[in-house]
Scaffold this motif. Sequence first.
Motif, mmCIF file in Angstrom:
data_model
loop_
_atom_site.group_PDB
_atom_site.id
_atom_site.type_symbol
_atom_site.label_atom_id
_atom_site.label_comp_id
_atom_site.label_asym_id
_atom_site.label_seq_id
_atom_site.Cartn_x
_atom_site.Cartn_y
_atom_site.Cartn_z
ATOM 1 N N PRO A 112 7.388 -28.337 7.775
ATOM 2 C CA PRO A 112 7.031 -28.513 9.186
ATOM 3 C C PRO A 112 7.202 -27.241 10.006
ATOM 4 C CG PRO A 112 9.164 -29.504 8.740
ATOM 5 C CD PRO A 112 8.612 -29.092 7.413
ATOM 6 N N GLU A 113 8.017 -26.292 9.497
ATOM 7 C CA GLU A 113 8.228 -25.039 10.197
ATOM 8 C C GLU A 113 8.087 -23.881 9.219
ATOM 9 O OE1 GLU A 113 12.001 -25.127 12.091
ATOM 10 O OE2 GLU A 113 11.451 -26.710 13.507
ATOM 11 N N ALA A 114 7.805 -22.700 9.748
ATOM 12 C CA ALA A 114 7.631 -21.513 8.906
ATOM 13 C C ALA A 114 8.377 -20.338 9.519
ATOM 14 C CB ALA A 114 6.149 -21.171 8.787
ATOM 15 N N GLU A 115 8.735 -19.388 8.669
ATOM 16 C CA GLU A 115 9.247 -18.101 9.129
ATOM 17 C C GLU A 115 8.401 -17.010 8.507
ATOM 18 O OE1 GLU A 115 13.185 -16.942 9.940
ATOM 19 O OE2 GLU A 115 14.018 -18.872 9.296
ATOM 20 N N LEU A 116 8.029 -16.019 9.317
ATOM 21 C CA LEU A 116 7.271 -14.867 8.841
ATOM 22 C C LEU A 116 8.157 -13.637 8.837
ATOM 23 C CD1 LEU A 116 3.803 -15.176 10.648
ATOM 24 C CD2 LEU A 116 4.385 -15.830 8.311
ATOM 25 N N LEU A 117 8.041 -12.832 7.769
ATOM 26 C CA LEU A 117 8.790 -11.584 7.649
ATOM 27 C C LEU A 117 7.827 -10.514 7.161
ATOM 28 C CD1 LEU A 117 10.659 -14.030 5.962
ATOM 29 C CD2 LEU A 117 12.356 -12.469 6.879
ATOM 30 N N LEU A 118 8.064 -9.270 7.570
ATOM 31 C CA LEU A 118 7.136 -8.188 7.272
ATOM 32 C C LEU A 118 7.907 -6.948 6.866
ATOM 33 C CD1 LEU A 118 4.079 -7.293 7.468
ATOM 34 C CD2 LEU A 118 4.618 -6.511 9.778
ATOM 35 N N ALA A 119 7.514 -6.347 5.734
ATOM 36 C CA ALA A 119 8.123 -5.090 5.299
ATOM 37 C C ALA A 119 7.226 -4.440 4.264
ATOM 38 C CB ALA A 119 9.518 -5.314 4.712
ATOM 39 N N GLU A 120 7.075 -3.127 4.366
ATOM 40 C CA GLU A 120 6.371 -2.311 3.376
ATOM 41 C C GLU A 120 4.978 -2.853 3.046
ATOM 42 O OE1 GLU A 120 8.945 -1.795 -0.004
ATOM 43 O OE2 GLU A 120 10.406 -0.617 1.141
ATOM 44 N N GLY A 121 4.272 -3.277 4.092
ATOM 45 C CA GLY A 121 2.894 -3.722 3.901
ATOM 46 C C GLY A 121 2.746 -5.117 3.339
ATOM 47 N N LEU A 172 3.462 -9.256 4.021
ATOM 48 C CA LEU A 172 3.794 -10.333 4.941
ATOM 49 C C LEU A 172 4.258 -11.521 4.106
ATOM 50 C CD1 LEU A 172 3.654 -11.336 7.963
ATOM 51 C CD2 LEU A 172 1.441 -12.334 7.342
ATOM 52 N N VAL A 173 5.466 -11.992 4.373
ATOM 53 C CA VAL A 173 6.044 -13.084 3.596
ATOM 54 C C VAL A 173 6.203 -14.293 4.512
ATOM 55 C CG1 VAL A 173 8.009 -13.844 2.230
ATOM 56 C CG2 VAL A 173 7.225 -11.478 2.066
ATOM 57 N N ALA A 174 5.601 -15.406 4.108
ATOM 58 C CA ALA A 174 5.709 -16.660 4.846
ATOM 59 C C ALA A 174 6.627 -17.594 4.067
ATOM 60 C CB ALA A 174 4.335 -17.299 5.022
ATOM 61 N N VAL A 175 7.704 -18.038 4.717
ATOM 62 C CA VAL A 175 8.697 -18.892 4.069
ATOM 63 C C VAL A 175 8.674 -20.264 4.714
ATOM 64 C CG1 VAL A 175 11.131 -19.212 3.522
ATOM 65 C CG2 VAL A 175 10.147 -16.903 3.524
ATOM 66 N N GLY A 176 8.427 -21.268 3.902
ATOM 67 C CA GLY A 176 8.510 -22.656 4.331
ATOM 68 C C GLY A 176 9.290 -23.412 3.274
ATOM 69 N N ASP A 177 8.690 -24.463 2.706
ATOM 70 C CA ASP A 177 9.307 -25.109 1.550
ATOM 71 C C ASP A 177 9.161 -24.236 0.304
ATOM 72 O OD1 ASP A 177 10.089 -27.239 3.048
ATOM 73 O OD2 ASP A 177 8.485 -28.574 2.389
ATOM 74 N N GLY A 178 8.153 -23.380 0.320
ATOM 75 C CA GLY A 178 7.963 -22.369 -0.704
ATOM 76 C C GLY A 178 7.860 -20.999 -0.061
ATOM 77 N N VAL A 179 7.356 -20.030 -0.822
ATOM 78 C CA VAL A 179 7.223 -18.664 -0.322
ATOM 79 C C VAL A 179 5.815 -18.174 -0.651
ATOM 80 C CG1 VAL A 179 8.055 -16.285 -0.503
ATOM 81 C CG2 VAL A 179 9.679 -18.179 -0.662
ATOM 82 N N PRO A 214 15.857 -16.707 6.006
ATOM 83 C CA PRO A 214 15.625 -15.595 5.077
ATOM 84 C C PRO A 214 15.656 -14.232 5.759
ATOM 85 C CG PRO A 214 13.553 -16.606 5.669
ATOM 86 C CD PRO A 214 14.627 -17.454 6.297
ATOM 87 N N VAL A 215 15.849 -13.201 4.919
ATOM 88 C CA VAL A 215 15.791 -11.803 5.354
ATOM 89 C C VAL A 215 14.949 -11.052 4.331
ATOM 90 C CG1 VAL A 215 17.123 -9.670 5.673
ATOM 91 C CG2 VAL A 215 18.030 -11.851 6.508
ATOM 92 N N LEU A 216 14.064 -10.171 4.803
ATOM 93 C CA LEU A 216 13.269 -9.327 3.926
ATOM 94 C C LEU A 216 13.732 -7.891 4.080
ATOM 95 C CD1 LEU A 216 10.874 -9.195 1.926
ATOM 96 C CD2 LEU A 216 9.374 -8.824 3.904
ATOM 97 N N LYS A 217 14.248 -7.326 2.989
ATOM 98 C CA LYS A 217 14.741 -5.949 2.979
ATOM 99 C C LYS A 217 13.930 -5.171 1.956
ATOM 100 C CE LYS A 217 17.822 -2.686 4.000
ATOM 101 N NZ LYS A 217 17.905 -2.084 5.345
ATOM 102 N N GLY A 218 12.944 -4.409 2.417
ATOM 103 C CA GLY A 218 12.057 -3.719 1.491
ATOM 104 C C GLY A 218 11.279 -4.723 0.669
#
Length: 245
Positions: A47-56, A58-65, A89-93
């Motif tokens: 029902p909700e998502a988180e977006l993270l961006l690093a090194e070109g 884009l990572v979308a995290v919900g029930d999966g990735v 979540p956290v995206l580091k590189g």
Amino acid sequence: MADSVQSGGVLYYVTRATGTGADRILAHQLTGKHSRKWDKPWDDPAPEAELLLAEGRLVAVGDGVTILKSGDGTRLGDIGAGDITCRTPVLKGKELLCPGSDGLTVVDVTAPRNRRSIAAGVDIVYRPAVSRDGKVVVSSRTRVYAFGLADGRQYWATYDGGEGLDVAGRLAVAGDNAVVVGGYGINAFAMASTGEADDTGSRLPTEWPVEPGDPLDPASISFVGRGDAVFLSFGDGTVISVYAP
């Protein structure tokens, strides 16, 4: 809009269309002609998502990735819904840090099947923070810990003093310190600690918007670290900055 992240003049965001299944991830150019750069379907059931961006990437995290190329939305990889727990979540590189009830799963987003675990046994409640020298700080409801991101080594933990002496809360790294925002204020711990964390002294700004005996929920405080400073904002509109080298 479920979540968004901006890089330069581009805004990346998720739209959730209730009841239609027409969920999408989009990139929109904010400068020039304000044109839509790309638009891709997203089939995660969360029902909700988180977006993270690093090194070109884009990572979308919900029930999966879901991992996309930020330039054109090309799908680079994914992890199926329910395969891992990835709250706050956290995206580091190229490394995606996925906190859970039994530690931290670290995923290589260039090869999502490559995973490893650190901080085993720690029920991680708040979003981790990562230092410049590769230490990751995590918080349970009672203690804060620092581990090596590369090797999983535990460097330090706060004192386990029992109820009333707990240290827990939202995290940032500022200068040489791990800064923890709890219900009553701020604690800072030296990142160079070993064994038991070296508390550099509790910092309670005079503007802290809470009455004695009425602690705030740390999750309700917006909190970021930038360089040697941390910035906090509260539900009543109060904004505080603290220098914490």
